[in-house]
Structures are given as structure tokens and as C-alpha cells.
Design a protein around this motif. Structure first.
Motif, PDB file in Angstrom:
ATOM      1  N   GLY A  62      63.277  17.206  -2.214  1.00  0.00           N
ATOM      2  CA  GLY A  62      62.567  16.059  -1.671  1.00  0.00           C
ATOM      3  C   GLY A  62      62.010  15.113  -2.718  1.00  0.00           C
ATOM      4  N   ARG A  63      62.032  15.553  -3.990  1.00  0.00           N
ATOM      5  CA  ARG A  63      61.575  14.655  -5.074  1.00  0.00           C
ATOM      6  C   ARG A  63      62.474  13.430  -5.198  1.00  0.00           C
ATOM      7  N   PHE A  64      63.671  13.551  -4.680  1.00  0.00           N
ATOM      8  CA  PHE A  64      64.631  12.446  -4.713  1.00  0.00           C
ATOM      9  C   PHE A  64      64.531  11.683  -3.387  1.00  0.00           C
ATOM     10  N   SER A  65      64.263  10.422  -3.470  1.00  0.00           N
ATOM     11  CA  SER A  65      64.156   9.618  -2.250  1.00  0.00           C
ATOM     12  C   SER A  65      64.750   8.239  -2.508  1.00  0.00           C
ATOM     13  N   GLY A  66      64.975   7.528  -1.453  1.00  0.00           N
ATOM     14  CA  GLY A  66      65.544   6.197  -1.610  1.00  0.00           C
ATOM     15  C   GLY A  66      65.128   5.303  -0.471  1.00  0.00           C
ATOM     16  N   ARG A  67      65.522   4.057  -0.603  1.00  0.00           N
ATOM     17  CA  ARG A  67      65.317   3.122   0.500  1.00  0.00           C
ATOM     18  C   ARG A  67      66.263   1.945   0.318  1.00  0.00           C
ATOM     19  N   GLN A  68      66.434   1.213   1.394  1.00  0.00           N
ATOM     20  CA  GLN A  68      67.275   0.024   1.338  1.00  0.00           C
ATOM     21  C   GLN A  68      66.517  -1.124   1.982  1.00  0.00           C
ATOM     22  N   PHE A  69      66.671  -2.278   1.400  1.00  0.00           N
ATOM     23  CA  PHE A  69      65.971  -3.458   1.882  1.00  0.00           C
ATOM     24  C   PHE A  69      66.871  -4.287   2.791  1.00  0.00           C
ATOM     25  N   SER A  70      66.287  -5.266   3.427  1.00  0.00           N
ATOM     26  CA  SER A  70      67.044  -6.069   4.391  1.00  0.00           C
ATOM     27  C   SER A  70      68.188  -6.853   3.746  1.00  0.00           C
ATOM     28  N   ASN A  71      68.100  -7.081   2.432  1.00  0.00           N
ATOM     29  CA  ASN A  71      69.193  -7.790   1.743  1.00  0.00           C
ATOM     30  C   ASN A  71      70.235  -6.805   1.186  1.00  0.00           C
ATOM     31  N   SER A  72      70.155  -5.555   1.622  1.00  0.00           N
ATOM     32  CA  SER A  72      71.064  -4.455   1.243  1.00  0.00           C
ATOM     33  C   SER A  72      70.795  -3.878  -0.136  1.00  0.00           C
ATOM     34  N   ARG A  73      69.948  -4.486  -0.907  1.00  0.00           N
ATOM     35  CA  ARG A  73      69.587  -3.892  -2.190  1.00  0.00           C
ATOM     36  C   ARG A  73      68.920  -2.546  -1.943  1.00  0.00           C
ATOM     37  N   SER A  74      69.100  -1.634  -2.894  1.00  0.00           N
ATOM     38  CA  SER A  74      68.570  -0.284  -2.690  1.00  0.00           C
ATOM     39  C   SER A  74      67.840   0.191  -3.932  1.00  0.00           C
ATOM     40  N   GLU A  75      66.895   1.065  -3.710  1.00  0.00           N
ATOM     41  CA  GLU A  75      66.192   1.726  -4.804  1.00  0.00           C
ATOM     42  C   GLU A  75      66.213   3.223  -4.554  1.00  0.00           C
ATOM     43  N   MET A  76      66.239   3.985  -5.646  1.00  0.00           N
ATOM     44  CA  MET A  76      66.018   5.414  -5.503  1.00  0.00           C
ATOM     45  C   MET A  76      64.864   5.801  -6.434  1.00  0.00           C
ATOM     46  N   ASN A  77      64.129   6.776  -6.001  1.00  0.00           N
ATOM     47  CA  ASN A  77      62.944   7.217  -6.708  1.00  0.00           C
ATOM     48  C   ASN A  77      63.043   8.714  -6.959  1.00  0.00           C
ATOM     49  N   VAL A  78      62.684   9.115  -8.161  1.00  0.00           N
ATOM     50  CA  VAL A  78      62.582  10.543  -8.466  1.00  0.00           C
ATOM     51  C   VAL A  78      61.160  10.803  -8.942  1.00  0.00           C
ATOM     52  N   SER A  79      60.459  11.669  -8.252  1.00  0.00           N
ATOM     53  CA  SER A  79      59.085  11.982  -8.645  1.00  0.00           C
ATOM     54  C   SER A  79      59.048  13.303  -9.409  1.00  0.00           C
ATOM     55  N   THR A  80      57.960  13.511 -10.116  1.00  0.00           N
ATOM     56  CA  THR A  80      57.744  14.747 -10.876  1.00  0.00           C
ATOM     57  C   THR A  80      59.015  15.159 -11.623  1.00  0.00           C
ATOM     58  N   LEU A  81      59.427  14.314 -12.526  1.00  0.00           N
ATOM     59  CA  LEU A  81      60.693  14.523 -13.233  1.00  0.00           C
ATOM     60  C   LEU A  81      60.754  15.864 -13.949  1.00  0.00           C
ATOM     61  N   GLU A  82      61.955  16.458 -13.901  1.00  0.00           N
ATOM     62  CA  GLU A  82      62.239  17.705 -14.614  1.00  0.00           C
ATOM     63  C   GLU A  82      63.342  17.428 -15.635  1.00  0.00           C
ATOM     64  N   LEU A  83      63.424  18.328 -16.627  1.00  0.00           N
ATOM     65  CA  LEU A  83      64.451  18.144 -17.663  1.00  0.00           C
ATOM     66  C   LEU A  83      65.845  18.067 -17.038  1.00  0.00           C
ATOM     67  N   GLY A  84      66.075  18.840 -16.003  1.00  0.00           N
ATOM     68  CA  GLY A  84      67.378  18.880 -15.340  1.00  0.00           C
ATOM     69  C   GLY A  84      67.739  17.624 -14.584  1.00  0.00           C
ATOM     70  N   ASP A  85      66.797  16.696 -14.469  1.00  0.00           N
ATOM     71  CA  ASP A  85      67.092  15.432 -13.798  1.00  0.00           C
ATOM     72  C   ASP A  85      67.796  14.444 -14.720  1.00  0.00           C
ATOM     73  N   SER A  86      67.902  14.804 -15.994  1.00  0.00           N
ATOM     74  CA  SER A  86      68.629  13.956 -16.936  1.00  0.00           C
ATOM     75  C   SER A  86      70.074  13.832 -16.478  1.00  0.00           C
ATOM     76  N   ALA A  87      70.528  12.619 -16.259  1.00  0.00           N
ATOM     77  CA  ALA A  87      71.856  12.406 -15.676  1.00  0.00           C
ATOM     78  C   ALA A  87      72.178  10.926 -15.679  1.00  0.00           C
ATOM     79  N   LEU A  88      73.420  10.640 -15.310  1.00  0.00           N
ATOM     80  CA  LEU A  88      73.823   9.273 -15.017  1.00  0.00           C
ATOM     81  C   LEU A  88      73.711   9.102 -13.500  1.00  0.00           C
ATOM     82  N   TYR A  89      72.918   8.149 -13.064  1.00  0.00           N
ATOM     83  CA  TYR A  89      72.748   7.895 -11.639  1.00  0.00           C
ATOM     84  C   TYR A  89      73.573   6.676 -11.257  1.00  0.00           C
TER      85      TYR A  89
END
Lengths: 112, 113
Positions: A62-89
Motif C-alpha cells: 500500500g506504500r505505492f499509490s497513484g492518481r490521475q487527473f482530469s487532463n489524464s496526467r498521472s502521478e505515483m507516490n511511494v511513501s516510507t521508501l525502502e532500499l528495495g524501492d530503487s528501480a526504474l519507474y
């Protein structure tokens, strides 16, 4: 037509911090999907948004979340980052006509 | 059942040769099979895709062969060039209410001059 754009391209964060990544889809595309790419796990689906609604979610905490806006742009959020979250998104956009997905260049996240 | 198995992990081909990458799946509900090409530092780029109602699709030097009964599909790169050196991913998805792609593990292709 401009391609999928993602900002920022590179991020360095420390454990415990949170991060927000942004994606602008190809003009006219209403579906935005997010993927995580790591050397060990490969390309894994995070979630997909269409018309501001999450249509599908991958097997991520659940630390990974996202949303999309009315213009279709999107954001993703990662909370409480862990070393294993290092990646190409990677963000991908798609029309409603078929499954063709077009990827952006990605955001390289490094967690120290 | 959601897996897509890709082989080989790496492949070295001489310039002008044929590169062949194979993928297998279990879920018969998959109905869309794309191939992506990825260069270092870039996002995956859609190369070619096929649906199960055809057995082969060709675009330039790239051909997908699809065997529905065996649940396998493959990418053939004819007249391979050094510029084709990249990582290739097969994928599959179900044409349902979302566009989730299940990716294979990738094949690193090196085309020697």
C-alpha cells in the motif's frame, strides 16, 4: 505527436522519505499505467488509471499509490521508501482502441 | 498462470544473421502479445504485436510467429544489425477492462559486426 514524458528523470532519496513521480501521457490517451523495472524482478505492473479511476492494481504494498487527473496526467507516490524501492519507474499510455502501450523514458529512483 | 516465460536470457548473433527469441504462456485468456525493444537508459519501445487470430505478422525485418495450440510465440529478427543490439521483452495481456501487461524476463541481444 509528443511522446510520454516523465519527470523527474532521476531522483535520489533516503530510506523513510516519500517520493512523487509524474507522467504526462500522449495527447488523446486516457489510460496511464505504471511499471517498476529492476534487474532482479524485471518489469512489473503497478497500477493502471483510466478517466481518473484505478482499473487494476499489481501486487505491491500500500506504500505505492497513484492518481490521475482530469487532463489524464498521472502521478505515483511511494511513501516510507525502502532500499528495495530503487528501480526504474516507467509510465505507459494507451488509447481506448487497443492495448498498445507506449512507454516514457522512466524515472530512475535511487534509495540510499 | 500469469507468467510469461522468455528464452534465451542472452543471445549473440553475427551481423546479417537471424535472431530468434521465444516466449511461452499458460493463461489462455491472453489475447494480445506485443514485443518491446529497450536500449540502455530508455523506456521500452513497442516493436510489433500480434493477436491469437493470426499465426504470423511481419513488419520489416521483424516477424512474430504465434502457435496458439502450443501457447508459444516468438520474435524473428531477419538480417540482424549491430543497431538491433538491445534488450527485448515479450509480453501478454487480456483485453478486459484494463491494459495490464505481463512481461517476460527479457533477452539481451548482441549483434556482432
Amino acid at each position: 505527436k509528443a511522446g510520454v514524458t516523465q519527470t523527474p528523470r532521476y531522483l535520489i532519496k533516503t530510506r523513510g522519505q516519500q517520493v512523487t513521480l509524474s507522467c504526462s501521457p500522449i495527447s488523446g490517451h486516457r489510460s496511464v499505467s505504471w511499471y517498476q523495472q529492476t534487474p532482479g524482478q524485471g518489469l512489473q505492473f503497478l497500477f493502471e488509471y483510466f478517466s481518473e479511476t484505478q482499473r487494476n492494481k499489481g501486487n505491491f504494498p500500500g506504500r505505492f499509490s497513484g492518481r490521475q487527473f482530469s487532463n489524464s496526467r498521472s502521478e505515483m507516490n511511494v511513501s516510507t521508501l525502502e532500499l528495495g524501492d530503487s528501480a526504474l519507474y516507467l509510465c505507459a499510455s494507451s488509447t481506448t482502441v487497443n492495448n498498445e502501450q507506449f512507454f516514457g523514458p522512466g524515472t530512475r529512483l535511487t534509495v540510499l | 498462470q500469469q507468467q510469461v516465460k522468455q528464452s534465451p536470457q542472452s543471445l549473440i548473433v553475427q551481423k546479417g544473421g537471424i535472431s530468434i527469441i521465444n516466449c511461452a504462456y499458460e493463461n489462455t485468456a491472453f489475447d494480445y502479445f506485443p514485443w518491446y525493444q529497450q536500449f540502455p537508459g530508455k523506456g521500452p519501445a513497442l516493436l510489433i504485436a500480434i493477436r491469437p487470430d493470426v499465426s504470423e505478422k511481419k513488419e520489416g525485418r521483424f516477424t512474430i510467429s504465434f502457435n496458439k495450440s502450443a501457447k508459444q510465440f516468438s520474435l524473428h529478427i531477419m538480417d540482424s544489425q549491430p543497431g538491433d543490439s538491445a534488450t527485448y521483452f515479450c509480453a501478454a495481456s487480456i483485453r478486459d477492462s484494463s491494459y495490464k501487461l505481463i512481461f517476460g524476463s527479457g533477452t539481451r541481444l548482441l549483434v556482432r559486426p
